[in-house]
Structure formats: structure tokens, C-alpha cells
Scaffold this motif. Structure first.
Motif, PDB file in Angstrom:
ATOM      1  N   ILE A  10      -0.391  50.643  76.155  1.00 26.31           N
ATOM      2  CA  ILE A  10      -1.182  51.673  75.314  1.00 26.31           C
ATOM      3  C   ILE A  10      -2.385  51.159  75.017  1.00 26.31           C
ATOM      4  O   ILE A  10      -2.601  49.907  74.563  1.00 26.31           O
ATOM      5  CB  ILE A  10      -0.364  52.053  74.069  1.00 26.31           C
ATOM      6  CG1 ILE A  10       1.076  52.363  74.164  1.00 26.31           C
ATOM      7  CG2 ILE A  10      -0.947  53.131  73.089  1.00 26.31           C
ATOM      8  CD1 ILE A  10       1.485  53.345  75.116  1.00 26.31           C
ATOM      9  N   ARG A  11      -3.542  51.888  75.130  1.00 26.47           N
ATOM     10  CA  ARG A  11      -4.743  51.573  74.859  1.00 26.47           C
ATOM     11  C   ARG A  11      -5.715  52.461  74.607  1.00 26.47           C
ATOM     12  O   ARG A  11      -5.512  53.828  74.770  1.00 26.47           O
ATOM     13  CB  ARG A  11      -5.284  50.970  76.214  1.00 26.47           C
ATOM     14  CG  ARG A  11      -5.524  51.910  77.290  1.00 26.47           C
ATOM     15  CD  ARG A  11      -6.386  51.300  78.626  1.00 26.47           C
ATOM     16  NE  ARG A  11      -6.361  52.369  79.625  1.00 26.47           N
ATOM     17  CZ  ARG A  11      -7.178  53.254  79.839  1.00 26.47           C
ATOM     18  NH1 ARG A  11      -7.933  53.509  78.669  1.00 26.47           N
ATOM     19  NH2 ARG A  11      -7.207  54.001  80.730  1.00 26.47           N
ATOM     20  N   PRO A  12      -6.740  52.492  73.747  1.00 25.09           N
ATOM     21  CA  PRO A  12      -7.760  53.407  73.355  1.00 25.09           C
ATOM     22  C   PRO A  12      -8.429  54.150  74.597  1.00 25.09           C
ATOM     23  O   PRO A  12      -8.421  53.395  75.661  1.00 25.09           O
ATOM     24  CB  PRO A  12      -8.772  52.620  72.561  1.00 25.09           C
ATOM     25  CG  PRO A  12      -8.048  51.467  72.153  1.00 25.09           C
ATOM     26  CD  PRO A  12      -7.193  51.042  73.227  1.00 25.09           C
ATOM     27  N   ALA A  13      -8.364  55.534  74.543  1.00 23.34           N
ATOM     28  CA  ALA A  13      -9.126  56.066  75.779  1.00 23.34           C
ATOM     29  C   ALA A  13     -10.640  55.697  75.769  1.00 23.34           C
ATOM     30  O   ALA A  13     -11.225  55.169  74.681  1.00 23.34           O
ATOM     31  CB  ALA A  13      -9.330  57.625  75.483  1.00 23.34           C
ATOM     32  N   GLN A  14     -11.135  55.621  77.066  1.00 20.51           N
ATOM     33  CA  GLN A  14     -12.627  55.407  77.270  1.00 20.51           C
ATOM     34  C   GLN A  14     -13.076  56.611  78.161  1.00 20.51           C
ATOM     35  O   GLN A  14     -12.439  57.655  78.536  1.00 20.51           O
ATOM     36  CB  GLN A  14     -12.538  54.127  78.215  1.00 20.51           C
ATOM     37  CG  GLN A  14     -11.964  52.868  77.536  1.00 20.51           C
ATOM     38  CD  GLN A  14     -11.686  52.193  78.580  1.00 20.51           C
ATOM     39  OE1 GLN A  14     -11.930  51.846  79.785  1.00 20.51           O
ATOM     40  NE2 GLN A  14     -11.548  50.773  77.845  1.00 20.51           N
ATOM     41  N   HIS A  15     -14.513  56.632  78.315  1.00 19.08           N
ATOM     42  CA  HIS A  15     -15.277  57.820  78.961  1.00 19.08           C
ATOM     43  C   HIS A  15     -14.690  58.075  80.405  1.00 19.08           C
ATOM     44  O   HIS A  15     -14.464  59.354  80.658  1.00 19.08           O
ATOM     45  CB  HIS A  15     -16.769  57.220  79.370  1.00 19.08           C
ATOM     46  CG  HIS A  15     -17.516  57.478  78.037  1.00 19.08           C
ATOM     47  ND1 HIS A  15     -17.716  56.182  77.051  1.00 19.08           N
ATOM     48  CD2 HIS A  15     -18.026  58.443  77.598  1.00 19.08           C
ATOM     49  CE1 HIS A  15     -18.379  56.575  76.056  1.00 19.08           C
ATOM     50  NE2 HIS A  15     -18.813  57.767  76.294  1.00 19.08           N
ATOM     51  N   ILE A  20      -9.173  63.108  83.646  1.00 21.42           N
ATOM     52  CA  ILE A  20      -7.625  63.148  83.877  1.00 21.42           C
ATOM     53  C   ILE A  20      -7.042  64.025  82.539  1.00 21.42           C
ATOM     54  O   ILE A  20      -6.221  64.896  82.566  1.00 21.42           O
ATOM     55  CB  ILE A  20      -6.697  62.045  84.226  1.00 21.42           C
ATOM     56  CG1 ILE A  20      -5.568  62.342  84.760  1.00 21.42           C
ATOM     57  CG2 ILE A  20      -7.123  60.988  83.024  1.00 21.42           C
ATOM     58  CD1 ILE A  20      -4.852  61.106  85.350  1.00 21.42           C
ATOM     59  N   ILE A  21      -7.659  63.617  81.430  1.00 17.98           N
ATOM     60  CA  ILE A  21      -6.976  64.365  80.261  1.00 17.98           C
ATOM     61  C   ILE A  21      -7.483  65.555  80.292  1.00 17.98           C
ATOM     62  O   ILE A  21      -6.504  66.729  79.972  1.00 17.98           O
ATOM     63  CB  ILE A  21      -7.634  63.374  78.801  1.00 17.98           C
ATOM     64  CG1 ILE A  21      -6.810  62.178  78.656  1.00 17.98           C
ATOM     65  CG2 ILE A  21      -7.478  64.092  77.606  1.00 17.98           C
ATOM     66  CD1 ILE A  21      -7.662  61.230  77.903  1.00 17.98           C
ATOM     67  N   ALA A  22      -8.628  65.861  80.444  1.00 17.08           N
ATOM     68  CA  ALA A  22      -9.085  67.406  80.327  1.00 17.08           C
ATOM     69  C   ALA A  22      -8.361  68.299  81.578  1.00 17.08           C
ATOM     70  O   ALA A  22      -8.054  69.286  81.137  1.00 17.08           O
ATOM     71  CB  ALA A  22     -10.758  67.467  80.848  1.00 17.08           C
ATOM     72  N   SER A  40     -12.673  70.468  77.724  1.00 15.32           N
ATOM     73  CA  SER A  40     -13.266  69.994  79.007  1.00 15.32           C
ATOM     74  C   SER A  40     -13.503  68.625  78.881  1.00 15.32           C
ATOM     75  O   SER A  40     -13.654  67.810  77.832  1.00 15.32           O
ATOM     76  CB  SER A  40     -14.822  70.652  79.401  1.00 15.32           C
ATOM     77  OG  SER A  40     -15.647  70.286  78.330  1.00 15.32           O
ATOM     78  N   ARG A  41     -14.209  67.928  80.432  1.00 16.16           N
ATOM     79  CA  ARG A  41     -14.422  66.486  80.058  1.00 16.16           C
ATOM     80  C   ARG A  41     -15.769  66.293  79.219  1.00 16.16           C
ATOM     81  O   ARG A  41     -15.519  65.314  78.582  1.00 16.16           O
ATOM     82  CB  ARG A  41     -14.861  66.212  81.680  1.00 16.16           C
ATOM     83  CG  ARG A  41     -15.369  64.770  81.700  1.00 16.16           C
ATOM     84  CD  ARG A  41     -15.944  64.685  83.069  1.00 16.16           C
ATOM     85  NE  ARG A  41     -16.408  63.345  83.132  1.00 16.16           N
ATOM     86  CZ  ARG A  41     -17.821  62.868  82.418  1.00 16.16           C
ATOM     87  NH1 ARG A  41     -18.497  63.607  81.786  1.00 16.16           N
ATOM     88  NH2 ARG A  41     -18.178  61.454  82.459  1.00 16.16           N
ATOM     89  N   ASP A  42     -16.555  67.169  79.154  1.00 16.22           N
ATOM     90  CA  ASP A  42     -17.685  67.245  78.346  1.00 16.22           C
ATOM     91  C   ASP A  42     -17.382  67.173  76.959  1.00 16.22           C
ATOM     92  O   ASP A  42     -17.782  66.256  76.011  1.00 16.22           O
ATOM     93  CB  ASP A  42     -18.827  68.079  78.750  1.00 16.22           C
ATOM     94  CG  ASP A  42     -19.374  67.965  80.006  1.00 16.22           C
ATOM     95  OD1 ASP A  42     -19.470  66.678  80.516  1.00 16.22           O
ATOM     96  OD2 ASP A  42     -19.821  68.816  80.646  1.00 16.22           O
ATOM     97  N   ARG A  46     -17.893  64.131  74.233  1.00 16.95           N
ATOM     98  CA  ARG A  46     -18.433  64.522  72.875  1.00 16.95           C
ATOM     99  C   ARG A  46     -17.937  64.243  71.666  1.00 16.95           C
ATOM    100  O   ARG A  46     -18.377  63.753  70.937  1.00 16.95           O
ATOM    101  CB  ARG A  46     -18.895  65.824  73.097  1.00 16.95           C
ATOM    102  CG  ARG A  46     -19.786  66.416  71.709  1.00 16.95           C
ATOM    103  CD  ARG A  46     -19.932  67.984  71.831  1.00 16.95           C
ATOM    104  NE  ARG A  46     -18.716  68.476  71.455  1.00 16.95           N
ATOM    105  CZ  ARG A  46     -18.453  69.572  72.186  1.00 16.95           C
ATOM    106  NH1 ARG A  46     -18.942  70.227  72.866  1.00 16.95           N
ATOM    107  NH2 ARG A  46     -16.990  70.163  71.851  1.00 16.95           N
ATOM    108  N   ASP A  47     -16.705  64.673  71.665  1.00 17.73           N
ATOM    109  CA  ASP A  47     -15.899  64.539  70.336  1.00 17.73           C
ATOM    110  C   ASP A  47     -14.891  63.448  70.378  1.00 17.73           C
ATOM    111  O   ASP A  47     -14.603  63.098  69.044  1.00 17.73           O
ATOM    112  CB  ASP A  47     -14.825  65.838  70.236  1.00 17.73           C
ATOM    113  CG  ASP A  47     -15.803  67.135  70.223  1.00 17.73           C
ATOM    114  OD1 ASP A  47     -16.930  67.012  69.643  1.00 17.73           O
ATOM    115  OD2 ASP A  47     -15.197  68.358  70.637  1.00 17.73           O
ATOM    116  N   CYS A  48     -14.500  62.901  71.354  1.00 22.19           N
ATOM    117  CA  CYS A  48     -13.685  61.579  71.010  1.00 22.19           C
ATOM    118  C   CYS A  48     -14.518  60.251  71.511  1.00 22.19           C
ATOM    119  O   CYS A  48     -14.043  59.330  70.680  1.00 22.19           O
ATOM    120  CB  CYS A  48     -12.677  61.531  72.097  1.00 22.19           C
ATOM    121  SG  CYS A  48     -11.428  60.311  72.076  1.00 22.19           S
ATOM    122  N   CYS A  49     -15.485  60.212  72.290  1.00 17.23           N
ATOM    123  CA  CYS A  49     -16.324  58.945  72.448  1.00 17.23           C
ATOM    124  C   CYS A  49     -17.772  58.539  71.716  1.00 17.23           C
ATOM    125  O   CYS A  49     -18.416  58.031  72.156  1.00 17.23           O
ATOM    126  CB  CYS A  49     -16.575  58.849  73.888  1.00 17.23           C
ATOM    127  SG  CYS A  49     -15.221  58.824  74.727  1.00 17.23           S
TER     128      CYS A  49
END
Length: 90
Positions: A10-15, A20-22, A40-42, A46-49
Motif C-alpha cells: 500500500i502506497r500513496p498515489a502519485q501523478h 488508471i484511477i480515472a 478525470s485524470r486532470d 488537480r484535487d489529489c496531487c
């Protein structure tokens, strides 16, 4: 029957996890909820990174392959004077 064991990390998400998440989120929204998601990816980047993220995401990997994700955010209930963690998507 023999059990197969593997390690899950388990790791924090990155750019670079945004696409794949979107893709998974949009596919799930269309399949299960019949929604037209604006996620979306964008939006993820924008909102997580950002410096002050709107939500956080953990990635699960098994044998260096994407296995899943969890999107969550922190909240506060003023009526209960209590902090909380809200799991938005799994």
C-alpha cells in the motif's frame, strides 16, 4: 488445494496513477450507477496531487501490478465535536 501467497503493498498515489484511477472510476460509474462522471485524470491530479489536496488516495499493488485504490478525505462533525475519515471510493 495449495494456497498461493503474494505480497501486497500500500502506497500513496502519485501523478502517474491518475490515468488508471480515472479510467476505473469512470468505468464503475457508468456500469454500476448509470452516471456520467465528470471525474478525470486532470481532476485527480488537480484535487489529489496539489499542495492542499481535497482528498487522499492509497494504491494497492500486488507483485508490482495495480490491484486497487482507496480515495478518502478528512472531515469534522460540529454536532459531535468529532473528526472523521470518509471513504469516498474503494
Amino acid at each position: 488445494m495449495a494456497k498461493t501467497q503474494f505480497e501486497c503493498f500500500i502506497r500513496p498515489a502519485q501523478h502517474n496513477d491518475a490515468e488508471i484511477i480515472a479510467d476505473i472510476k469512470i468505468s464503475q460509474d457508468g456500469s454500476y450507477h448509470k452516471l456520467n462522471s465528470s471525474f478525470s485524470r486532470d481532476a485527480f491530479v488537480r484535487d489529489c496531487c496539489s499542495d492542499i489536496p481535497a482528498f487522499n488516495t492509497f494504491i494497492a499493488e500486488a507483485e508490482n501490478v495495480f490491484a486497487g485504490y482507496a480515495i478518502f478525505y478528512w472531515g469534522y462533525d460540529v454536532y459531535k465535536s468529532a473528526r472523521g475519515v470518509y471513504l469516498a471510493d474503494l
